[in-house]
Design a protein around this motif. Structure first.
Motif, PDB file in Angstrom:
ATOM      1  N   GLU A 185       0.815  -1.213   0.000  1.00 23.87           N
ATOM      2  CA  GLU A 185       0.000   0.000   0.000  1.00 23.87           C
ATOM      3  C   GLU A 185       0.853   1.270   0.000  1.00 23.87           C
ATOM      4  OE1 GLU A 185      -2.864  -0.409  -0.874  1.00 23.87           O
ATOM      5  OE2 GLU A 185      -2.986  -2.551  -0.420  1.00 23.87           O
ATOM      6  N   VAL A 186       1.946   1.270   0.741  1.00 25.89           N
ATOM      7  CA  VAL A 186       2.810   2.454   0.766  1.00 25.89           C
ATOM      8  C   VAL A 186       3.412   2.704  -0.616  1.00 25.89           C
ATOM      9  CG1 VAL A 186       4.966   3.390   1.700  1.00 25.89           C
ATOM     10  CG2 VAL A 186       3.295   2.335   3.237  1.00 25.89           C
ATOM     11  N   ALA A 187       3.746   1.647  -1.338  1.00 24.67           N
ATOM     12  CA  ALA A 187       4.308   1.811  -2.684  1.00 24.67           C
ATOM     13  C   ALA A 187       3.327   2.480  -3.635  1.00 24.67           C
ATOM     14  CB  ALA A 187       4.737   0.452  -3.240  1.00 24.67           C
ATOM     15  N   HIS A 188       2.025   2.372  -3.335  1.00 22.16           N
ATOM     16  CA  HIS A 188       1.026   3.048  -4.166  1.00 22.16           C
ATOM     17  C   HIS A 188       1.118   4.566  -4.035  1.00 22.16           C
ATOM     18  CE1 HIS A 188      -1.082  -0.119  -6.124  1.00 22.16           C
ATOM     19  NE2 HIS A 188      -1.486  -0.726  -5.013  1.00 22.16           N
ATOM     20  N   LEU A 189       1.795   5.045  -3.020  1.00 18.88           N
ATOM     21  CA  LEU A 189       1.992   6.495  -2.898  1.00 18.88           C
ATOM     22  C   LEU A 189       2.913   7.013  -4.004  1.00 18.88           C
ATOM     23  CD1 LEU A 189       2.413   6.553   0.973  1.00 18.88           C
ATOM     24  CD2 LEU A 189       0.468   7.493  -0.291  1.00 18.88           C
ATOM     25  N   LEU A 190       3.674   6.101  -4.607  1.00 25.06           N
ATOM     26  CA  LEU A 190       4.539   6.456  -5.738  1.00 25.06           C
ATOM     27  C   LEU A 190       3.884   6.124  -7.074  1.00 25.06           C
ATOM     28  CD1 LEU A 190       7.955   5.145  -4.357  1.00 25.06           C
ATOM     29  CD2 LEU A 190       7.297   7.534  -4.657  1.00 25.06           C
ATOM     30  N   GLU A 191       3.157   5.019  -7.109  1.00 23.45           N
ATOM     31  CA  GLU A 191       2.498   4.569  -8.341  1.00 23.45           C
ATOM     32  C   GLU A 191       1.099   4.067  -7.991  1.00 23.45           C
ATOM     33  OE1 GLU A 191       3.639   4.568 -11.476  1.00 23.45           O
ATOM     34  OE2 GLU A 191       5.738   5.130 -11.130  1.00 23.45           O
ATOM     35  N   MET A 192       0.069   4.769  -8.462  1.00 23.14           N
ATOM     36  CA  MET A 192      -1.303   4.349  -8.178  1.00 23.14           C
ATOM     37  C   MET A 192      -1.779   3.349  -9.234  1.00 23.14           C
ATOM     38  SD  MET A 192      -2.362   5.663  -5.352  1.00 23.14           S
ATOM     39  CE  MET A 192      -4.151   5.582  -5.429  1.00 23.14           C
ATOM     40  N   ASN A 193      -0.996   2.283  -9.386  1.00 21.58           N
ATOM     41  CA  ASN A 193      -1.304   1.257 -10.373  1.00 21.58           C
ATOM     42  C   ASN A 193      -0.513   0.005  -9.996  1.00 21.58           C
ATOM     43  OD1 ASN A 193       1.444   1.541 -11.459  1.00 21.58           O
ATOM     44  ND2 ASN A 193       0.681   3.473 -12.309  1.00 21.58           N
ATOM     45  N   HIS A 194      -0.548  -1.009 -10.852  1.00 22.22           N
ATOM     46  CA  HIS A 194       0.247  -2.211 -10.629  1.00 22.22           C
ATOM     47  C   HIS A 194       1.181  -2.447 -11.824  1.00 22.22           C
ATOM     48  CE1 HIS A 194      -3.026  -3.070  -7.654  1.00 22.22           C
ATOM     49  NE2 HIS A 194      -1.986  -3.461  -6.956  1.00 22.22           N
ATOM     50  N   SER A 195       1.801  -1.382 -12.245  1.00 28.37           N
ATOM     51  CA  SER A 195       2.726  -1.433 -13.372  1.00 28.37           C
ATOM     52  C   SER A 195       4.057  -2.053 -12.946  1.00 28.37           C
ATOM     53  CB  SER A 195       2.984  -0.005 -13.877  1.00 28.37           C
ATOM     54  OG  SER A 195       3.638   0.755 -12.856  1.00 28.37           O
ATOM     55  N   PRO A 196       4.927  -2.391 -13.899  1.00 26.27           N
ATOM     56  CA  PRO A 196       6.265  -2.887 -13.547  1.00 26.27           C
ATOM     57  C   PRO A 196       7.025  -1.913 -12.647  1.00 26.27           C
ATOM     58  CG  PRO A 196       5.814  -3.348 -15.845  1.00 26.27           C
ATOM     59  CD  PRO A 196       4.679  -2.497 -15.360  1.00 26.27           C
ATOM     60  N   ALA A 197       6.838  -0.616 -12.874  1.00 25.39           N
ATOM     61  CA  ALA A 197       7.511   0.383 -12.033  1.00 25.39           C
ATOM     62  C   ALA A 197       7.029   0.281 -10.590  1.00 25.39           C
ATOM     63  CB  ALA A 197       7.258   1.783 -12.583  1.00 25.39           C
ATOM     64  N   TYR A 198       5.717   0.048 -10.427  1.00 22.23           N
ATOM     65  CA  TYR A 198       5.166  -0.102  -9.077  1.00 22.23           C
ATOM     66  C   TYR A 198       5.775  -1.318  -8.372  1.00 22.23           C
ATOM     67  CZ  TYR A 198       2.069  -1.897  -5.530  1.00 22.23           C
ATOM     68  OH  TYR A 198       1.594  -2.432  -4.355  1.00 22.23           O
ATOM     69  N   TRP A 199       5.763  -2.465  -9.054  1.00 25.32           N
ATOM     70  CA  TRP A 199       6.283  -3.682  -8.424  1.00 25.32           C
ATOM     71  C   TRP A 199       7.770  -3.578  -8.135  1.00 25.32           C
ATOM     72  CZ3 TRP A 199       3.224  -6.557  -5.893  1.00 25.32           C
ATOM     73  CH2 TRP A 199       1.903  -6.746  -6.304  1.00 25.32           C
ATOM     74  N   ALA A 200       8.479  -2.765  -8.905  1.00 31.45           N
ATOM     75  CA  ALA A 200       9.903  -2.541  -8.623  1.00 31.45           C
ATOM     76  C   ALA A 200      10.069  -1.828  -7.284  1.00 31.45           C
ATOM     77  CB  ALA A 200      10.545  -1.720  -9.746  1.00 31.45           C
ATOM     78  N   HIS A 201       9.173  -0.907  -6.975  1.00 28.46           N
ATOM     79  CA  HIS A 201       9.223  -0.223  -5.667  1.00 28.46           C
ATOM     80  C   HIS A 201       8.952  -1.225  -4.543  1.00 28.46           C
ATOM     81  CE1 HIS A 201       9.635   3.662  -7.484  1.00 28.46           C
ATOM     82  NE2 HIS A 201       8.417   3.677  -8.012  1.00 28.46           N
ATOM     83  N   VAL A 202       7.954  -2.083  -4.748  1.00 29.54           N
ATOM     84  CA  VAL A 202       7.639  -3.082  -3.727  1.00 29.54           C
ATOM     85  C   VAL A 202       8.825  -4.010  -3.511  1.00 29.54           C
ATOM     86  CG1 VAL A 202       6.123  -4.998  -3.096  1.00 29.54           C
ATOM     87  CG2 VAL A 202       5.167  -3.000  -4.249  1.00 29.54           C
ATOM     88  N   CYS A 206      10.663  -4.940  -0.149  1.00 31.58           N
ATOM     89  CA  CYS A 206      10.137  -6.252   0.289  1.00 31.58           C
ATOM     90  C   CYS A 206      10.490  -7.286  -0.785  1.00 31.58           C
ATOM     91  CB  CYS A 206       8.623  -6.161   0.498  1.00 31.58           C
ATOM     92  SG  CYS A 206       7.868  -7.647   1.205  1.00 31.58           S
ATOM     93  N   PRO A 207      11.752  -7.716  -0.841  1.00 29.99           N
ATOM     94  CA  PRO A 207      12.228  -8.586  -1.925  1.00 29.99           C
ATOM     95  C   PRO A 207      11.447  -9.883  -2.077  1.00 29.99           C
ATOM     96  CG  PRO A 207      14.072  -7.714  -0.655  1.00 29.99           C
ATOM     97  CD  PRO A 207      12.830  -7.357   0.096  1.00 29.99           C
ATOM     98  N   GLN A 208      10.904 -10.424  -1.008  1.00 34.60           N
ATOM     99  CA  GLN A 208      10.171 -11.693  -1.071  1.00 34.60           C
ATOM    100  C   GLN A 208       8.661 -11.488  -1.129  1.00 34.60           C
ATOM    101  OE1 GLN A 208      11.948 -13.630   2.450  1.00 34.60           O
ATOM    102  NE2 GLN A 208      13.058 -14.957   1.036  1.00 34.60           N
ATOM    103  N   TYR A 209       8.247 -10.385  -1.748  1.00 34.93           N
ATOM    104  CA  TYR A 209       6.817 -10.058  -1.748  1.00 34.93           C
ATOM    105  C   TYR A 209       5.970 -11.131  -2.418  1.00 34.93           C
ATOM    106  CZ  TYR A 209       6.861  -8.634  -6.689  1.00 34.93           C
ATOM    107  OH  TYR A 209       6.947  -8.618  -8.061  1.00 34.93           O
ATOM    108  N   ARG A 210       6.492 -11.803  -3.439  1.00 31.66           N
ATOM    109  CA  ARG A 210       5.699 -12.830  -4.124  1.00 31.66           C
ATOM    110  C   ARG A 210       5.317 -13.951  -3.158  1.00 31.66           C
ATOM    111  NH1 ARG A 210       9.488 -11.317  -7.986  1.00 31.66           N
ATOM    112  NH2 ARG A 210       8.612 -10.570  -9.968  1.00 31.66           N
TER     113      ARG A 210
END
Length: 230
Positions: A185-202, A206-210
């Motif tokens: 959710e905090v990463a959405h403050l940078l990208e309000m989507n689920h684009s590759p750029a967003y997941w890169a922030h996550v 949080c490297p083991q987010y998957r």
């Protein structure tokens, strides 16, 4: 007709929902409450919809068999808190507390639900606030207020004005899973989507987010299976 019953040893109630956006018949069995819903285009006759469900009856009943049974907290029952199984025991004091691998709850059965719920919500707010602060600092962003709810459709959300919402049931998940949702959710403050750029922030924070995302997909329904109603 808005619903019909699949007859059998265990009758199954099926809700019919017409949708202007639907292009085909779509059957869904909720993993949260076992509700069976058939979404149908407006032009499809109800008899065709009913026939479609009957053709899928074996699949429907198989999905329902996989549903997690509802559980209610009680003295002697084990409940997860941050992924750790804690036996609920009766004790002295004013509020519930974790002690020696147990969840100690003062008073009798009449106050049990209220005190356990209050304890879980307090722990959830504390842990989610800490995690949100940590990830916000790591990503160089700031957020507004944090709201806790008992949502069924999502574990968290971020509004366009920077406020965060979380399901307080996350406090029952392993701590790393709770942390992942905060990072998400905090990463959405940078990208309000689920684009590759967003997941890169996550992934950066949080490297083991998957792994944690998959845990919620597999076991999340077990958190919703707990019934805290009084």
């Amino acid at each position: 007709m808005t619903e019909f019953i699949l007859e059998g040893e265990t009758p199954v109630r099926v809700s019919l929902r017409r949708s202007a956006q639907a292009r085909r018949l779509s059957l869904r069995v909720s993993r949260l409450d076992g509700r069976v819903t058939l979404t149908m285009p407006r032009h499809v006759p109800e008899r065709e919809a009913v026939a479609f469900v009957r053709e899928k009856e074996v699949w429907v009943r198989r999905q329902l068999d996989r549903q997690v049974a509802v559980r209610r907290p009680a003295f002697g029952v084990t409940i997860p808190v941050l992924g750790a199984p804690l036996e609920i025991i009766q004790g002295a004091g004013r509020g519930a507390r974790m002690e020696a691998g147990c969840l100690v709850v003062p008073g009798g059965e009449d106050m049990l639900m209220a005190r356990i719920t209050a304890y879980l919500k307090l722990q959830a707010r504390t842990r989610l606030r800490q995690a949100s602060d940590s990830y916000a600092a790591a990503l160089g962003v700031s957020f507004g207020k944090i709201t806790l709810r008992d949502t069924r459709s999502r574990w968290g959300s971020c509004t366009s004005d920077g406020n965060l919402m979380y399901s307080w049931r996350l406090v029952m998940a392993p701590e790393a899973v709770l942390d992942y949702v905060a990072a998400h959710e905090v990463a959405h403050l940078l990208e309000m989507n689920h684009s590759p750029a967003y997941w890169a922030h996550v992934a950066r924070v949080c490297p083991q987010y998957r792994q944690h995302r998959d845990w919620l997909r597999v076991y999340g329904q077990e958190l919703h299976a707990w019934d805290f109603s009084h």
